[in-house]
Design a protein around this motif. Structure first.
Motif, PDB file in Angstrom:
ATOM      1  N   ALA A  39       0.835  -1.207   0.000  1.00  0.00           N
ATOM      2  CA  ALA A  39       0.000   0.000   0.000  1.00  0.00           C
ATOM      3  C   ALA A  39       0.864   1.249   0.000  1.00  0.00           C
ATOM      4  CB  ALA A  39      -0.934  -0.003   1.216  1.00  0.00           C
ATOM      5  N   SER A  40       1.971   1.219   0.762  1.00  0.00           N
ATOM      6  CA  SER A  40       2.861   2.374   0.805  1.00  0.00           C
ATOM      7  C   SER A  40       3.504   2.622  -0.557  1.00  0.00           C
ATOM      8  CB  SER A  40       3.952   2.140   1.860  1.00  0.00           C
ATOM      9  OG  SER A  40       4.838   3.234   1.911  1.00  0.00           O
ATOM     10  N   VAL A  41       3.921   1.532  -1.236  1.00  0.00           N
ATOM     11  CA  VAL A  41       4.502   1.681  -2.578  1.00  0.00           C
ATOM     12  C   VAL A  41       3.483   2.298  -3.530  1.00  0.00           C
ATOM     13  CG1 VAL A  41       5.364   0.403  -4.577  1.00  0.00           C
ATOM     14  CG2 VAL A  41       6.165  -0.183  -2.289  1.00  0.00           C
ATOM     15  N   TRP A  42       2.234   1.849  -3.451  1.00  0.00           N
ATOM     16  CA  TRP A  42       1.197   2.382  -4.335  1.00  0.00           C
ATOM     17  C   TRP A  42       0.903   3.839  -4.004  1.00  0.00           C
ATOM     18  CZ3 TRP A  42      -0.169   1.592  -8.900  1.00  0.00           C
ATOM     19  CH2 TRP A  42      -1.392   2.013  -9.399  1.00  0.00           C
ATOM     20  N   VAL A  43       0.940   4.177  -2.728  1.00  0.00           N
ATOM     21  CA  VAL A  43       0.740   5.579  -2.327  1.00  0.00           C
ATOM     22  C   VAL A  43       1.787   6.470  -2.974  1.00  0.00           C
ATOM     23  CG1 VAL A  43       0.973   7.185  -0.376  1.00  0.00           C
ATOM     24  CG2 VAL A  43      -0.499   5.188  -0.168  1.00  0.00           C
ATOM     25  N   TRP A  44       3.046   6.076  -2.901  1.00  0.00           N
ATOM     26  CA  TRP A  44       4.115   6.891  -3.483  1.00  0.00           C
ATOM     27  C   TRP A  44       4.043   6.918  -5.004  1.00  0.00           C
ATOM     28  CZ3 TRP A  44       6.529  10.477  -1.033  1.00  0.00           C
ATOM     29  CH2 TRP A  44       6.688  10.395   0.348  1.00  0.00           C
ATOM     30  N   THR A  45       3.537   5.834  -5.594  1.00  0.00           N
ATOM     31  CA  THR A  45       3.322   5.831  -7.044  1.00  0.00           C
ATOM     32  C   THR A  45       2.287   6.876  -7.428  1.00  0.00           C
ATOM     33  OG1 THR A  45       3.852   3.467  -7.170  1.00  0.00           O
ATOM     34  CG2 THR A  45       2.639   4.416  -9.026  1.00  0.00           C
ATOM     35  N   ILE A  46       1.204   6.944  -6.651  1.00  0.00           N
ATOM     36  CA  ILE A  46       0.160   7.941  -6.911  1.00  0.00           C
ATOM     37  C   ILE A  46       0.703   9.343  -6.695  1.00  0.00           C
ATOM     38  CG2 ILE A  46      -2.059   8.834  -6.083  1.00  0.00           C
ATOM     39  CD1 ILE A  46      -2.880   5.957  -5.486  1.00  0.00           C
ATOM     40  N   VAL A  47       1.486   9.528  -5.636  1.00  0.00           N
ATOM     41  CA  VAL A  47       2.049  10.851  -5.344  1.00  0.00           C
ATOM     42  C   VAL A  47       2.889  11.349  -6.516  1.00  0.00           C
ATOM     43  CG1 VAL A  47       3.709  12.085  -3.895  1.00  0.00           C
ATOM     44  CG2 VAL A  47       1.986  10.618  -2.839  1.00  0.00           C
ATOM     45  N   VAL A  48       3.765  10.492  -7.010  1.00  0.00           N
ATOM     46  CA  VAL A  48       4.653  10.891  -8.111  1.00  0.00           C
ATOM     47  C   VAL A  48       3.862  11.123  -9.391  1.00  0.00           C
ATOM     48  CG1 VAL A  48       6.569  10.151  -9.569  1.00  0.00           C
ATOM     49  CG2 VAL A  48       6.653   9.741  -7.106  1.00  0.00           C
ATOM     50  N   SER A  49       2.979  10.179  -9.736  1.00  0.00           N
ATOM     51  CA  SER A  49       2.229  10.299 -10.987  1.00  0.00           C
ATOM     52  C   SER A  49       1.286  11.495 -10.964  1.00  0.00           C
ATOM     53  CB  SER A  49       1.437   9.015 -11.253  1.00  0.00           C
ATOM     54  OG  SER A  49       0.468   8.796 -10.242  1.00  0.00           O
ATOM     55  N   PHE A  50       0.653  11.760  -9.812  1.00  0.00           N
ATOM     56  CA  PHE A  50      -0.250  12.907  -9.730  1.00  0.00           C
ATOM     57  C   PHE A  50       0.517  14.208  -9.852  1.00  0.00           C
ATOM     58  CE2 PHE A  50      -2.615  16.261  -7.678  1.00  0.00           C
ATOM     59  CZ  PHE A  50      -3.923  16.042  -8.093  1.00  0.00           C
ATOM     60  N   SER A  51       1.673  14.283  -9.211  1.00  0.00           N
ATOM     61  CA  SER A  51       2.477  15.502  -9.286  1.00  0.00           C
ATOM     62  C   SER A  51       2.902  15.786 -10.730  1.00  0.00           C
ATOM     63  CB  SER A  51       3.714  15.372  -8.392  1.00  0.00           C
ATOM     64  OG  SER A  51       3.345  15.183  -7.044  1.00  0.00           O
ATOM     65  N   LEU A 136      -7.356   9.576  -5.884  1.00  0.00           N
ATOM     66  CA  LEU A 136      -7.112  10.158  -4.568  1.00  0.00           C
ATOM     67  C   LEU A 136      -7.872   9.424  -3.467  1.00  0.00           C
ATOM     68  CD1 LEU A 136      -7.009  14.008  -5.217  1.00  0.00           C
ATOM     69  CD2 LEU A 136      -5.165  12.312  -5.315  1.00  0.00           C
ATOM     70  N   ASN A 137      -8.968   8.747  -3.834  1.00  0.00           N
ATOM     71  CA  ASN A 137      -9.711   8.000  -2.821  1.00  0.00           C
ATOM     72  C   ASN A 137      -8.859   6.900  -2.193  1.00  0.00           C
ATOM     73  OD1 ASN A 137     -12.073   9.477  -3.081  1.00  0.00           O
ATOM     74  ND2 ASN A 137     -12.920   8.146  -4.651  1.00  0.00           N
ATOM     75  N   PHE A 138      -7.926   6.361  -2.971  1.00  0.00           N
ATOM     76  CA  PHE A 138      -7.038   5.333  -2.407  1.00  0.00           C
ATOM     77  C   PHE A 138      -6.164   5.927  -1.312  1.00  0.00           C
ATOM     78  CE2 PHE A 138      -3.069   2.900  -2.311  1.00  0.00           C
ATOM     79  CZ  PHE A 138      -3.573   1.620  -2.097  1.00  0.00           C
ATOM     80  N   LEU A 139      -5.707   7.168  -1.526  1.00  0.00           N
ATOM     81  CA  LEU A 139      -4.907   7.827  -0.488  1.00  0.00           C
ATOM     82  C   LEU A 139      -5.716   7.998   0.787  1.00  0.00           C
ATOM     83  CD1 LEU A 139      -3.108  10.643  -2.547  1.00  0.00           C
ATOM     84  CD2 LEU A 139      -2.252   8.372  -1.952  1.00  0.00           C
ATOM     85  N   ALA A 140      -6.969   8.402   0.639  1.00  0.00           N
ATOM     86  CA  ALA A 140      -7.829   8.581   1.818  1.00  0.00           C
ATOM     87  C   ALA A 140      -8.052   7.246   2.526  1.00  0.00           C
ATOM     88  CB  ALA A 140      -9.161   9.198   1.401  1.00  0.00           C
ATOM     89  N   THR A 141      -8.241   6.186   1.745  1.00  0.00           N
ATOM     90  CA  THR A 141      -8.464   4.864   2.337  1.00  0.00           C
ATOM     91  C   THR A 141      -7.246   4.394   3.110  1.00  0.00           C
ATOM     92  OG1 THR A 141      -9.984   4.274   0.550  1.00  0.00           O
ATOM     93  CG2 THR A 141      -9.047   2.470   1.832  1.00  0.00           C
ATOM     94  N   VAL A 142      -6.067   4.542   2.507  1.00  0.00           N
ATOM     95  CA  VAL A 142      -4.830   4.130   3.193  1.00  0.00           C
ATOM     96  C   VAL A 142      -4.603   4.985   4.434  1.00  0.00           C
ATOM     97  CG1 VAL A 142      -2.316   3.988   2.995  1.00  0.00           C
ATOM     98  CG2 VAL A 142      -3.758   3.223   1.116  1.00  0.00           C
ATOM     99  N   GLY A 143      -4.834   6.288   4.301  1.00  0.00           N
ATOM    100  CA  GLY A 143      -4.611   7.181   5.436  1.00  0.00           C
ATOM    101  C   GLY A 143      -5.478   6.852   6.640  1.00  0.00           C
TER     102      GLY A 143
END
Length: 233
Positions: A39-51, A136-143
């Motif tokens: 989940a942490s790897v996917w979070v950082w993937t989203i962070v980079v791709s969204f940026s 972004l919903n995945f980020l909220a779910t993980v958080g």
């Protein structure tokens, strides 16, 4: 018992080894840790791709809008091949298409045309905002969930440590400490996944809201321009 503790302490590592903590943990705790790490790897993937995506969108919109309001012929300006990738361009395309349909209809209903223009461009604004913020919903779910998932691993690990105490009939720190350390490591990984997710979600949600507001301002201003043109027909 004191000698046992001292002997165990002498052979203990000088610092925590995350890999050893993972390998020595119970299979349930290992699964929890592995899930949280993924989940942490996917979070950082989203962070980079969204940026990266947000930066590209801002540049495309800025380039499109720079000449849009100064163009003498909006249809011709929009028709250039390099202009269609910006979200603002898609909002403008929806407005221009609806204007053409309204003008082609017999008996132009100006008030109805204005309402349709607002509805069509507003729909595109929402679609573009939803497309940008879809992950972004995945980020909220993980958080929100990661700390509790890590806590489940911790509780399970501590339960296993108490079980080992009962099996060995030895409550010394040397018996209990390794299991508790492995268990607490699950909570640490949960926080490691959750904290960046919460920070990124809050920041990116604000960025998406700002993006949507910019699109809506453009749509409102373009709607005013098209309404004037309809009045002149």
């Amino acid at each position: 018992m004191t000698l046992t503790i001292l002997a165990a302490s002498a052979g203990a590592p000088a610092h925590l080894n995350p890999v050893k903590l993972f390998l020595d943990a119970d299979i349930v705790v290992q699964l929890v840790m592995l899930g949280l790490l993924l989940a942490s790897v996917w979070v950082w993937t989203i962070v980079v791709s969204f940026s990266v995506r947000m930066g590209a969108v801002k540049r495309a919109d800025a380039a499109y809008e720079q000449g849009f309001w100064q163009a003498q012929d909006i249809e011709a300006y929009h028709g250039q091949a390099t202009r269609g990738d910006a979200p603002l361009a898609r909002v403008a395309a929806a407005g221009l298409a609806e204007r053409r349909r309204s003008l082609a209809a017999k008996g132009l209903d100006r008030e109805g045309a204005r309402q349709r223009l607002a509805a069509v461009m507003g729909s595109v604004v929402e679609q573009e905002s939803d497309a940008l913020g879809e992950r972004l919903n995945f980020l909220a779910t993980v958080g929100s969930a990661a700390p509790f998932i890590g806590l489940f691993g911790t509780v399970w690990g501590i339960m296993n440590s108490f079980f080992q105490i009962g099996q060995q009939q030895n409550s010394s720190l040397a018996v209990v400490a390794p299991g508790i350390s492995e268990a607490l490591f699950a909570t640490a990984i949960g926080l490691f996944a959750a904290i960046p997710a919460v920070i990124a979600y809050n920041r990116f949600s604000g960025a998406v809201n700002g993006f949507e507001a910019r699109l809506q301002r453009f749509a409102d201003r373009f709607h005013t321009t098209l309404s004037r043109e309809l009045e002149a027909e």
